[in-house]
Scaffold this motif. Structure first.
Motif, short mmCIF file in Angstrom:
data_model
loop_
_atom_site.label_atom_id
_atom_site.label_comp_id
_atom_site.label_asym_id
_atom_site.label_seq_id
_atom_site.Cartn_x
_atom_site.Cartn_y
_atom_site.Cartn_z
N LEU A 322 57.85 58.48 65.22
CA LEU A 322 56.63 58.00 65.86
C LEU A 322 55.55 57.92 64.79
CD1 LEU A 322 56.66 60.26 69.05
CD2 LEU A 322 57.06 57.78 69.01
N TYR A 323 54.62 56.97 64.93
CA TYR A 323 53.58 56.84 63.92
C TYR A 323 52.29 56.28 64.52
CZ TYR A 323 54.99 51.90 63.94
OH TYR A 323 55.28 50.63 64.33
N THR A 324 51.20 56.53 63.83
CA THR A 324 49.91 55.96 64.21
C THR A 324 49.12 55.71 62.94
OG1 THR A 324 47.92 56.27 65.54
CG2 THR A 324 48.85 58.23 64.51
N THR A 325 48.36 54.61 62.92
CA THR A 325 47.60 54.21 61.73
C THR A 325 46.27 53.59 62.14
OG1 THR A 325 49.71 53.65 60.67
CG2 THR A 325 47.70 52.92 59.56
N ALA A 326 45.24 53.86 61.38
CA ALA A 326 43.93 53.24 61.57
C ALA A 326 43.45 52.68 60.24
CB ALA A 326 42.93 54.24 62.11
N SER A 327 42.68 51.60 60.29
CA SER A 327 42.22 50.96 59.07
C SER A 327 40.91 50.21 59.31
CB SER A 327 43.27 49.99 58.54
OG SER A 327 42.83 49.30 57.40
N ARG A 328 40.11 50.10 58.26
CA ARG A 328 38.87 49.33 58.34
C ARG A 328 38.67 48.56 57.04
NH1 ARG A 328 34.39 49.36 61.54
NH2 ARG A 328 32.42 48.62 60.62
N ILE A 329 38.36 47.27 57.16
CA ILE A 329 38.07 46.41 56.02
C ILE A 329 36.60 46.04 56.03
CG2 ILE A 329 38.45 44.12 55.02
CD1 ILE A 329 41.32 44.24 55.98
N SER A 330 35.95 46.18 54.88
CA SER A 330 34.56 45.79 54.71
C SER A 330 34.51 44.64 53.71
CB SER A 330 33.71 46.96 54.20
OG SER A 330 33.73 48.02 55.14
N ASN A 331 33.99 43.49 54.14
CA ASN A 331 33.91 42.30 53.29
C ASN A 331 32.50 42.13 52.73
OD1 ASN A 331 36.59 40.83 53.55
ND2 ASN A 331 36.08 41.08 55.72
N LYS A 332 32.43 41.51 51.55
CA LYS A 332 31.16 41.17 50.93
C LYS A 332 31.15 39.70 50.57
CE LYS A 332 30.44 45.75 48.83
NZ LYS A 332 30.23 46.48 47.54
N GLY A 333 29.95 39.14 50.46
CA GLY A 333 29.82 37.73 50.11
C GLY A 333 30.52 36.86 51.14
N ALA A 334 31.31 35.90 50.65
CA ALA A 334 32.04 35.01 51.55
C ALA A 334 33.45 35.51 51.87
CB ALA A 334 32.13 33.62 50.94
N ALA A 335 33.80 36.71 51.41
CA ALA A 335 35.13 37.27 51.68
C ALA A 335 35.31 37.50 53.18
CB ALA A 335 35.33 38.58 50.93
N SER A 336 36.48 37.15 53.69
CA SER A 336 36.76 37.31 55.13
C SER A 336 38.17 37.83 55.34
CB SER A 336 36.58 35.97 55.85
OG SER A 336 37.41 34.97 55.28
N PHE A 337 38.58 38.81 54.52
CA PHE A 337 39.88 39.45 54.71
C PHE A 337 39.89 40.14 56.07
CE2 PHE A 337 39.41 39.31 50.08
CZ PHE A 337 40.64 38.81 49.69
N ALA A 338 41.00 40.02 56.79
CA ALA A 338 41.08 40.58 58.14
C ALA A 338 42.42 41.25 58.37
CB ALA A 338 40.87 39.48 59.18
N ILE A 339 42.42 42.30 59.17
CA ILE A 339 43.64 42.98 59.56
C ILE A 339 44.47 42.04 60.44
CG2 ILE A 339 44.55 44.91 60.91
CD1 ILE A 339 41.98 46.44 60.04
N PRO A 340 45.77 41.92 60.21
CA PRO A 340 46.61 41.03 61.01
C PRO A 340 46.57 41.37 62.49
CG PRO A 340 47.79 41.79 59.06
CD PRO A 340 46.54 42.61 59.14
N GLY A 341 46.61 40.35 63.32
CA GLY A 341 46.66 40.55 64.77
C GLY A 341 45.34 40.43 65.47
N GLY A 342 44.27 40.19 64.73
CA GLY A 342 42.95 40.07 65.35
C GLY A 342 42.60 38.63 65.67
N PRO A 343 41.44 38.41 66.33
CA PRO A 343 41.01 37.05 66.67
C PRO A 343 40.60 36.28 65.42
CG PRO A 343 39.31 38.64 67.23
CD PRO A 343 40.52 39.43 66.83
#
Length: 363
Positions: A322-343
């Motif tokens: 069993l596993y659980t994971t949490a993550s947060r991405i903070s972008n700067k400028g025009a960067a728009s990296f996103a966690i897979p599975g989001g809108p």
């Protein structure tokens, strides 16, 4: 190949593998193996919204494969490895264009000389980089989120949005050093573009890696150079340098990866930690992507991002967890990296947050 044809090929391979394991067990062996992994995932993209979903392969990539080895005598052997990615949440193939999308190789091995491996396989830079990601390059905290052809930068410029060689290469011939070299391992890979296009995932590649592993520490370096019909400004390069420290209570990793093409550069940093806790382990990572230079007239210096990941894996047995994971991405400028599975539609400079919990079984 349509879906019905794929199912037919897969069934035939399964039957052939089963009979091969029985009829040739004295001289050779064929093994069926795989991973079934699925998770419940929640991803929120700032000012866009959130999505709840089921995802496949968040702790280990879901897959089904066959591998075999035949003893040829005199220290020589021949083998094959066929591996197919699957989406457990939908019951479909992970790739709509490649059946054996993860690996398809045939090998000739000699214990004192090493291995010649031919076909589709991991590139040297990915092998070196992947050793340092506590999350195994999958899930909401994967370092692979920052190795993407979506943003304007060297990767997109060299490959477009089609298949690239940041993880695997098709049409490759590879030499791997033999085991038993006192902790030294390495490989050389050459792949032919076959006159094709980047849009079809066909690239010329020359790469290599070299590493040293000790019970307490390890170091590794790799470099790949790629050319295709889009690399009119010169080769795209992918360079990795990393190391790990294995302590009794923790494994620490540190790696850098740099992509260059034309006047654009992307430098990634990965810091990871894995801590055994009873029947499980706590994982943590910090990733940073720093873009520099320009693509055409577009300056990308301000388009940076960072990611923090934290997770726990609890072993129920040797094969099940069993596993659980949490993550947060903070972008700067025009960067728009996103966690897979989001809108879709995350704007530059916005944050992406993800959480998942799942079950994985190896067989």
């Amino acid at each position: 190949m349509n879906r019905s044809e794929k199912k037919l090929v897969f069934a035939a391979c399964a039957v052939a593998g089963a009979f091969g394991a029985v009829s040739a067990s004295a001289q050779s062996s064929v093994t069926l193996f795989g991973v079934a992994d699925t998770s419940a995932r929640y991803v929120k993209n700032e000012n866009v919204g959130s999505i709840k979903s089921l995802a496949s392969g968040a702790n280990q990539t879901s897959r089904l494969g066959f591998r075999g080895i035949e003893d040829l005598g005199g220290g020589w052997s021949a083998g094959f490895h066929l591996e197919h990615g699957i989406s457990v949440d939908t019951g479909t193939a992970a790739s709509s264009t490649q059946f054996w999308d993860r690996r398809a190789t045939v090998s000739l091995l000699a214990k004192p000389l090493g291995e010649i491996r031919i076909g589709r396989d991991f590139v040297p830079s990915y092998v070196s980089w992947g050793r340092h990601d506590p999350f195994g390059y999958v899930g909401v905290a994967s370092s692979g989120t920052f190795i993407s052809a979506t943003p304007v930068g060297p990767i997109r410029s060299a490959y477009g949005t089609g298949g690239n060689t940041t993880v695997r290469s098709s049409n490759a011939v590879q030499y791997l050093l033999p085991s038993g070299l006192g902790g030294v391992d390495g490989a050389l890979m050459v792949a032919a573009g076959e006159g094709g296009t980047a849009a079809n995932g066909q690239h010329k590649l020359v790469g290599g890696r070299l590493g040293f592993t000790h019970p307490l520490f390890g170091i590794t370096a790799a470099h790949d150079r790629v050319e295709n019909d889009l690399t009119v400004l010169g080769s795209h390069t992918d360079t990795v340098v990393g190391g790990h420290l294995s302590l009794s209570f923790m494994r620490l990793t540190l790696a850098t990866r740099q992509f260059k093409y034309g006047n654009a550069k992307q430098s990634n940093l990965l810091v990871g930690a894995t801590v055994p806790v009873g029947a499980g382990e706590v994982k943590a990572s910090f990733n940073r992507a720093n873009l520099q230079g320009r693509v055409g007239a577009t300056v990308i210096d301000a388009n940076d991002a960072s990611q923090i990941g934290l997770g726990y894996v609890h072993a129920l047995s040797k094969r099940t967890a069993l596993y659980t994971t949490a993550s947060r991405i903070s972008n700067k400028g025009a960067a728009s990296f996103a966690i897979p599975g989001g809108p879709a539609g995350l704007a530059g400079g916005r944050d992406s947050t993800g959480f998942e919990a799942g079950l994985r079984h190896n067989f």
